[in-house]
Design an enzyme around this catalytic site. Structure first.
Site, PDB file in Angstrom:
ATOM      1  N   TYR A 194      73.638  11.856 -75.225  1.00 47.36           N
ATOM      2  CA  TYR A 194      74.015  12.717 -74.090  1.00 47.36           C
ATOM      3  C   TYR A 194      75.501  12.584 -73.778  1.00 47.36           C
ATOM      4  CZ  TYR A 194      69.096  13.430 -72.853  1.00 47.36           C
ATOM      5  OH  TYR A 194      67.788  13.789 -72.844  1.00 47.36           O
TER       6      TYR A 194
ATOM      7  N   ARG B 251      72.196 -12.732 -41.324  1.00 48.33           N
ATOM      8  CA  ARG B 251      71.193 -11.760 -41.750  1.00 48.33           C
ATOM      9  C   ARG B 251      69.997 -11.935 -40.807  1.00 48.33           C
ATOM     10  NH1 ARG B 251      69.015 -11.770 -47.942  1.00 48.33           N
ATOM     11  NH2 ARG B 251      68.245 -13.823 -47.263  1.00 48.33           N
TER      12      ARG B 251
ATOM     13  N   ARG C  76      63.848 -23.917 -51.541  1.00 52.73           N
ATOM     14  CA  ARG C  76      63.285 -22.615 -51.951  1.00 52.73           C
ATOM     15  C   ARG C  76      64.044 -22.144 -53.180  1.00 52.73           C
ATOM     16  NH1 ARG C  76      65.084 -22.158 -47.033  1.00 52.73           N
ATOM     17  NH2 ARG C  76      66.667 -20.696 -47.714  1.00 52.73           N
TER      18      ARG C  76
ATOM     19  N   HIS D 280      69.438 -20.211 -44.537  1.00 53.26           N
ATOM     20  CA  HIS D 280      69.737 -19.722 -45.888  1.00 53.26           C
ATOM     21  C   HIS D 280      71.231 -19.856 -46.153  1.00 53.26           C
ATOM     22  CE1 HIS D 280      68.871 -17.839 -49.618  1.00 53.26           C
ATOM     23  NE2 HIS D 280      69.410 -16.677 -49.344  1.00 53.26           N
TER      24      HIS D 280
ATOM     25  N   LYS E 113      59.323 -13.654 -55.020  1.00 55.44           N
ATOM     26  CA  LYS E 113      59.459 -12.288 -54.495  1.00 55.44           C
ATOM     27  C   LYS E 113      59.810 -11.329 -55.644  1.00 55.44           C
ATOM     28  CE  LYS E 113      64.288 -13.257 -53.308  1.00 55.44           C
ATOM     29  NZ  LYS E 113      65.157 -13.761 -52.218  1.00 55.44           N
TER      30      LYS E 113
ATOM     31  N   CYS F  38      69.533   6.464 -72.786  1.00 57.32           N
ATOM     32  CA  CYS F  38      68.687   7.552 -72.289  1.00 57.32           C
ATOM     33  C   CYS F  38      67.604   6.962 -71.376  1.00 57.32           C
ATOM     34  CB  CYS F  38      68.012   8.287 -73.444  1.00 57.32           C
ATOM     35  SG  CYS F  38      69.110   8.763 -74.788  1.00 57.32           S
ATOM     36  N   MET F  39      66.767   7.819 -70.821  1.00 53.52           N
ATOM     37  CA  MET F  39      65.718   7.308 -69.932  1.00 53.52           C
ATOM     38  C   MET F  39      64.777   6.363 -70.687  1.00 53.52           C
ATOM     39  SD  MET F  39      62.933   9.281 -67.535  1.00 53.52           S
ATOM     40  CE  MET F  39      64.077   9.975 -66.369  1.00 53.52           C
ATOM     41  N   ASP F  40      64.447   6.718 -71.914  1.00 55.23           N
ATOM     42  CA  ASP F  40      63.407   5.975 -72.641  1.00 55.23           C
ATOM     43  C   ASP F  40      63.870   5.423 -73.987  1.00 55.23           C
ATOM     44  OD1 ASP F  40      61.600   7.129 -70.615  1.00 55.23           O
ATOM     45  OD2 ASP F  40      61.998   8.960 -71.744  1.00 55.23           O
TER      46      ASP F  40
END
Ligand SMILES: *Cc1c(COP(=O)(O)O)cnc(C)c1O
Length: 384
Positions: free
Chosen positions: A272, A140, A228, A169, A46, A320-322
């Site tokens: 920043y 769940r 699993r 589970h 998944k 930072c973002m990048d």
């Protein structure tokens, strides 16, 4: 810093997720050996195989004999079928019963979440393969293991669905405390208590329970016909602390490169919010890897490090973002294009997903799961 063209192997986006398919195969074989003869391994793929890339991961696993796979959603399963994956693909979560035709057409196996869900999916009239979820205390999904009447009604009442599995589970199998061990043993007892019902039904139903921690910590307990496993396949999951198996290898590395270095005087701040101030004259390396790749924004403030030439270098200021900035003052002559490892092994040292998770108050699953689609995935197939 000199731009040395011979050193410069940097492409536009040098940040990458390297996936060692040899390590994956090794881990799968290790887990198969932990199962008894005839026990089957269901590979949980998944969330894009915990960010490793579900298509390549399933292809490798198929090549070494894995025939059972689990995904979270029908969309994930359909994508794998369209990519050519054979074998059983179990959808662990909710699928709208209106998708019954799609489940059937793509030969997906649907988890039955409770009695009314089972009835609703059955009413659509397709012979969809299904596994019945049994709730043994996680609360769940699933029919309460104690509600034998409901289980019997589902097994007897679904005229179209091909119910061929039942599973529960475990929710604390990775915690080695006395109370968690007692709880897990109770869950395994509870799921086994439905065995007579399955035997009475005319269907042939495989009963199973264990996730990675269940298989490795409770391998000698029934039911053990199938496990699993997700996190252990990927060689993560606090193996040393709670799992009895030391012989699993981390599959993923997250790497980038130095694209720029600069020298700043003591007293200047970086990034920043001016969140970090140099206590000494500092060499700062800029690395094009940021929170849009899945690195937590506060990783530097929480003591995050990267490996360069096997040396741990602190991430400084806010991610930072990048991009991020790294203190490489103690590294002699840091070079443009040098490899930077945020997760994985370099020069004899290793940063694990558990280590990163610990400083963020979370677990390896979340560290892996939050990695974004932006970093290019690179598949290495070393020796197993
Ligand atoms: C994610 C998941 C698993 C795999 O768990 P691991 O701890 O990664 O082995 C197994 N079963 C279900 C129902 C899950 O949601």
């Amino acid at each position: 810093m000199q731009y040395d063209p011979k050193q410069n192997h940097i492409s536009c986006n040098s940040t990458r997720i390297e996936v060692d398919l040899g390590a994956l195969a090794h881990n799968a074989r290790t887990l198969m050996r932990a199962l008894p003869d005839g026990g089957r391994l269901m590979a949980v793929v998944k969330a894009n195989a915990y960010s490793h890339g579900a298509r390549q991961v399933t292809r490798k696993l198929w090549s070494i004999g894995v025939r059972y796979f689990a995904v979270a959603t029908a969309e994930e399963g359909i994508a794998l079928r369209r990519g050519g994956l054979r074998g059983e693909i179990l959808v662990l979560g909710y699928t709208d019963p209106a998708w019954a035709g799609k489940l059937w057409r793509y030969r997906l196996t649907q988890t039955l979440l409770d009695e009314s869900y089972a009835a609703s999916l059955d009413r659509r009239g397709y012979p969809v393969r299904a596994h019945l979820k049994i709730d043994t205390g996680m609360h769940r999904l699933g029919v309460d293991a104690g509600d034998k009447e409901a289980i019997a009604r589902i097994l007897g009442g679904c005229r179209h669905l091909r119910i061929c599995g039942a599973f529960t589970h475990l929710c604390v199998a990775d915690e080695p405390t006395v109370s968690c061990i007692a709880f897990t043993e109770g869950q395994l007892d509870a799921v086994r208590s439905i065995e007579p019902l399955l035997a009475e039904s005319e269907r042939s139903i495989v009963l199973y329970a264990k996730n990675s921690a269940g298989l490795l910590n409770y391998g000698d307990m029934l039911p053990d016909s199938m496990a699993r496993t997700g996190i252990a396949l990927y060689g993560a999951g606090d193996i040393a602390a709670t799992l009895k198996h030391p012989d699993l290898i981390p599959v993923m590395s997250v790497r980038s490169s130095i694209v720029l270095t600069r020298r700043i005087p003591a007293g200047d701040s970086v990034g920043y919010g001016r969140a970090w101030t140099a206590q000494r004259e500092t060499t700062v390396a800029v690395v094009p890897m940021g929170y849009a790749d899945g690195i937590p924004r506060d990783d530097g403030e929480r003591g995050g490090e990267v490996l360069i030439r096997g040396v741990r270098c602190p991430i400084i200021g806010r991610v930072c973002m990048d991009q991020m900035m790294v203190d490489v003052t103690d590294l002699p002559n840091p070079k443009m294009g040098e490899r930077v490892t945020w997760l994985g092994e370099d020069g004899g040292d290793r940063i694990t997903a558990e280590e990163i998770g610990r400083r963020h108050g979370t677990i390896s699953y979340e560290v892996l799961g939050r990695l974004s689609s932006r970093p290019k995935r690179i598949y290495l197939d070393g020796k197993e």
